[in-house]
Design a protein around this motif. Sequence first.
Motif, PDB file in Angstrom:
ATOM      1  N   PRO A 114       0.817  -1.221   0.000  1.00  0.00           N
ATOM      2  CA  PRO A 114       0.000   0.000   0.000  1.00  0.00           C
ATOM      3  C   PRO A 114       0.849   1.268   0.000  1.00  0.00           C
ATOM      4  N   ALA A 115       2.097   1.169   0.464  1.00  0.00           N
ATOM      5  CA  ALA A 115       2.974   2.340   0.433  1.00  0.00           C
ATOM      6  C   ALA A 115       3.229   2.798  -0.997  1.00  0.00           C
ATOM      7  N   ALA A 116       3.140   1.871  -1.961  1.00  0.00           N
ATOM      8  CA  ALA A 116       3.347   2.249  -3.353  1.00  0.00           C
ATOM      9  C   ALA A 116       2.254   3.201  -3.824  1.00  0.00           C
ATOM     10  N   ILE A 117       1.029   2.975  -3.363  1.00  0.00           N
ATOM     11  CA  ILE A 117      -0.077   3.852  -3.740  1.00  0.00           C
ATOM     12  C   ILE A 117       0.102   5.233  -3.108  1.00  0.00           C
ATOM     13  N   VAL A 118       0.475   5.255  -1.812  1.00  0.00           N
ATOM     14  CA  VAL A 118       0.693   6.534  -1.128  1.00  0.00           C
ATOM     15  C   VAL A 118       1.858   7.276  -1.762  1.00  0.00           C
ATOM     16  N   SER A 119       2.898   6.533  -2.119  1.00  0.00           N
ATOM     17  CA  SER A 119       4.053   7.140  -2.778  1.00  0.00           C
ATOM     18  C   SER A 119       3.640   7.799  -4.094  1.00  0.00           C
ATOM     19  N   PHE A 120       2.767   7.128  -4.832  1.00  0.00           N
ATOM     20  CA  PHE A 120       2.310   7.706  -6.100  1.00  0.00           C
ATOM     21  C   PHE A 120       1.471   8.957  -5.854  1.00  0.00           C
ATOM     22  N   GLU A 121       0.680   8.933  -4.798  1.00  0.00           N
ATOM     23  CA  GLU A 121      -0.092  10.125  -4.440  1.00  0.00           C
ATOM     24  C   GLU A 121       0.839  11.311  -4.179  1.00  0.00           C
ATOM     25  N   MET A 122       1.965  11.040  -3.508  1.00  0.00           N
ATOM     26  CA  MET A 122       2.923  12.118  -3.230  1.00  0.00           C
ATOM     27  C   MET A 122       3.469  12.710  -4.527  1.00  0.00           C
ATOM     28  N   GLU A 123       3.766  11.852  -5.500  1.00  0.00           N
ATOM     29  CA  GLU A 123       4.234  12.367  -6.795  1.00  0.00           C
ATOM     30  C   GLU A 123       3.159  13.217  -7.457  1.00  0.00           C
ATOM     31  N   GLN A 124       1.907  12.778  -7.364  1.00  0.00           N
ATOM     32  CA  GLN A 124       0.826  13.560  -7.950  1.00  0.00           C
ATOM     33  C   GLN A 124       0.681  14.928  -7.283  1.00  0.00           C
ATOM     34  N   LEU A 125       0.961  14.999  -5.984  1.00  0.00           N
ATOM     35  CA  LEU A 125       0.875  16.268  -5.280  1.00  0.00           C
ATOM     36  C   LEU A 125       2.052  17.182  -5.601  1.00  0.00           C
ATOM     37  N   ILE A 126       3.249  16.602  -5.663  1.00  0.00           N
ATOM     38  CA  ILE A 126       4.472  17.401  -5.720  1.00  0.00           C
ATOM     39  C   ILE A 126       4.832  17.842  -7.133  1.00  0.00           C
ATOM     40  N   LEU A 127       4.795  16.934  -8.097  1.00  0.00           N
ATOM     41  CA  LEU A 127       5.294  17.257  -9.439  1.00  0.00           C
ATOM     42  C   LEU A 127       4.651  18.500 -10.063  1.00  0.00           C
ATOM     43  N   PRO A 128       3.326  18.682  -9.973  1.00  0.00           N
ATOM     44  CA  PRO A 128       2.745  19.897 -10.576  1.00  0.00           C
ATOM     45  C   PRO A 128       3.216  21.193  -9.919  1.00  0.00           C
ATOM     46  N   LYS A 129       3.781  21.110  -8.691  1.00  0.00           N
ATOM     47  CA  LYS A 129       4.227  22.307  -7.985  1.00  0.00           C
ATOM     48  C   LYS A 129       5.640  22.725  -8.372  1.00  0.00           C
ATOM     49  N   LEU A 130       6.367  21.861  -9.070  1.00  0.00           N
ATOM     50  CA  LEU A 130       7.776  22.104  -9.340  1.00  0.00           C
ATOM     51  C   LEU A 130       7.978  22.819 -10.668  1.00  0.00           C
ATOM     52  N   SER A 131       9.074  23.554 -10.760  1.00  0.00           N
ATOM     53  CA  SER A 131       9.413  24.252 -12.002  1.00  0.00           C
ATOM     54  C   SER A 131      10.925  24.360 -12.115  1.00  0.00           C
ATOM     55  N   GLY A 132      11.390  24.683 -13.309  1.00  0.00           N
ATOM     56  CA  GLY A 132      12.820  24.867 -13.530  1.00  0.00           C
ATOM     57  C   GLY A 132      13.431  23.717 -14.309  1.00  0.00           C
ATOM     58  N   SER A 133      14.683  23.901 -14.695  1.00  0.00           N
ATOM     59  CA  SER A 133      15.363  22.922 -15.548  1.00  0.00           C
ATOM     60  C   SER A 133      15.833  21.692 -14.794  1.00  0.00           C
ATOM     61  N   HIS A 134      15.821  21.711 -13.461  1.00  0.00           N
ATOM     62  CA  HIS A 134      16.342  20.588 -12.684  1.00  0.00           C
ATOM     63  C   HIS A 134      15.278  19.571 -12.301  1.00  0.00           C
ATOM     64  N   VAL A 135      14.051  19.760 -12.783  1.00  0.00           N
ATOM     65  CA  VAL A 135      12.959  18.818 -12.511  1.00  0.00           C
ATOM     66  C   VAL A 135      12.237  18.537 -13.823  1.00  0.00           C
ATOM     67  N   PRO A 136      11.606  17.375 -13.941  1.00  0.00           N
ATOM     68  CA  PRO A 136      10.832  17.100 -15.162  1.00  0.00           C
ATOM     69  C   PRO A 136       9.546  17.919 -15.184  1.00  0.00           C
ATOM     70  N   ALA A 137       9.237  18.491 -16.325  1.00  0.00           N
ATOM     71  CA  ALA A 137       7.992  19.242 -16.464  1.00  0.00           C
ATOM     72  C   ALA A 137       6.807  18.280 -16.379  1.00  0.00           C
ATOM     73  N   CYS A 138       5.750  18.724 -15.691  1.00  0.00           N
ATOM     74  CA  CYS A 138       4.552  17.893 -15.507  1.00  0.00           C
ATOM     75  C   CYS A 138       3.420  18.434 -16.380  1.00  0.00           C
ATOM     76  N   PHE A 139       2.724  17.525 -17.084  1.00  0.00           N
ATOM     77  CA  PHE A 139       1.677  17.941 -18.018  1.00  0.00           C
ATOM     78  C   PHE A 139       0.297  17.399 -17.668  1.00  0.00           C
ATOM     79  N   GLY A 140       0.184  16.686 -16.564  1.00  0.00           N
ATOM     80  CA  GLY A 140      -1.137  16.217 -16.183  1.00  0.00           C
ATOM     81  C   GLY A 140      -1.075  15.106 -15.150  1.00  0.00           C
ATOM     82  N   VAL A 141      -2.151  15.014 -14.362  1.00  0.00           N
ATOM     83  CA  VAL A 141      -2.288  13.925 -13.391  1.00  0.00           C
ATOM     84  C   VAL A 141      -3.689  13.349 -13.520  1.00  0.00           C
ATOM     85  N   GLY A 142      -3.825  12.075 -13.226  1.00  0.00           N
ATOM     86  CA  GLY A 142      -5.115  11.399 -13.327  1.00  0.00           C
ATOM     87  C   GLY A 142      -5.633  10.953 -11.984  1.00  0.00           C
TER      88      GLY A 142
END
Length: 478
Positions: free
Chosen positions: A54-82
């Motif tokens: 179940p930690a894998a699901i929570v871990s994925f939730e964290m990525e969904q929360l964090i990635l859209p908040k990030l910007s700049g050349s040192h992080v991957p650009a995010c284009f959508g979450v489901g």
Amino acid sequence: MLKSPVRTGAVIDGFAVGDCVHAGGMATLWSVTHPDIDRPLLMKIPRVAEGEDPAAIVSFEMEQLILPKLSGSHVPACFGVGDFAHQAYVVIERIAGETLYKRLPELPLPYEEARGLVAGIATALADLHKQHVIHHDIKPSSIMFRPAGEVVLIDYGLSCHRRLPDLLQEEFRVPYGTAPYMAPERLTGLRNDPRSDLFSLGVLLYFFTTGVRPFGESETLRSMQRRLWRDPYPPRQLKADYPPWLQEIVLRCLEIEPKRRYPTAAQLAFDLSHPDQVRLTARAHKVKRDSIMTVWQRRLNRGLAPPEPAADVAAQIASSPIVAVAIDIAEGTEELNGALRLAAARILATLPAARLACVNVLKLGRVTVDRSLDEHGNSKHIDRMVQLRHWASPLKLDADRLTVHVLEAIDPASAILEFAGVNQVDHILIGARQDSILRTLLGSVSAKVASEANCTVTVVRPPRLAAPSEVRSGEAAS
């Protein structure tokens, strides 16, 4: 969530699914395209099946929360979450190239190559920390490079965003991470200190320069707990030619107590970029691990130490800035240089973890042949370094808080701006001399620096002219 598995040819929220490019233990990666996005994309989809952690699901939730908040050349650009109610996914840019993991067969790397490599990672970490994120899984497979050379940090499932809920902390009591790279405090449940990432980066630097991981390959919690009181073998015990300055950096990153490590990733990157100015302590010359007596004292005292208060990432970074003071040794007046020293002293008095970089520009001629020696046969460069240290001596700074830099350039303002950008300087102090006809026609160095710098600039005038004034020309450089 959809019961049918994702497959090639499916269309999810306008994203056309292509081939599966990677199948990991917690998620799969698919190439996707979108009619409105003209760049390569990846869709990351979590594994959800009977028996999955179940930690894998929570871990994925964290990525969904964090990635859209990030910007700049040192992080991957995010284009959508489901949404998990239909199909959970994250769509990010597809970065060309391989991860740093592919270079493991080449280890150990030459010291100079490893230094430059890790300096770039530290720079990326500094940018991430300024965005309130602690990565918590720094390792070779989490690091990629853009074609221009910028480091990109990937995989944010174990990360902590200090302005968002920490779901892993709230729902689990077991520390999640990659065992060989995990900081000691993570084993006690502490997830709010960005210096944990510096420990992981120290492990990586140790590994890439010796070919050996400092704490071995063990994955058991019991063996991992030993790093709460046991230090690693000094690199010089493994390699006799290991540079003292490099061991100083590595062992400082691997200190058991976070407060003994570098205060920020930017300061670590600064030392890696200026190895000749790294202050050597007893760490640099160690050839043996700490004594058994020291180890037992740590082990016995660990339960007596009060827990550290929760850290605010932004506040910690703000309290540990890199301050550059541009000093004109050739033409600067005693009054102006004294005013600069006073301004620096006021800043450093309130920020005990700040680092001061004294900068002077040795101006080169546009058409003349410049000589490195003066009329007495002395090196101009060395002479100015000595003068910079003399200027700073009344500040009585510890050696690890002070560096001096003589830049050789035709355009002093551009040289100062480049230095500030490359070294992630947070604050520039620069003097403004009296007006002259030439300065009016060509523009002053201080005016150009104040108008173009990506950080705070304080322009200082001699006391008889005006009090120091602060000019804000943008946020701190990333």
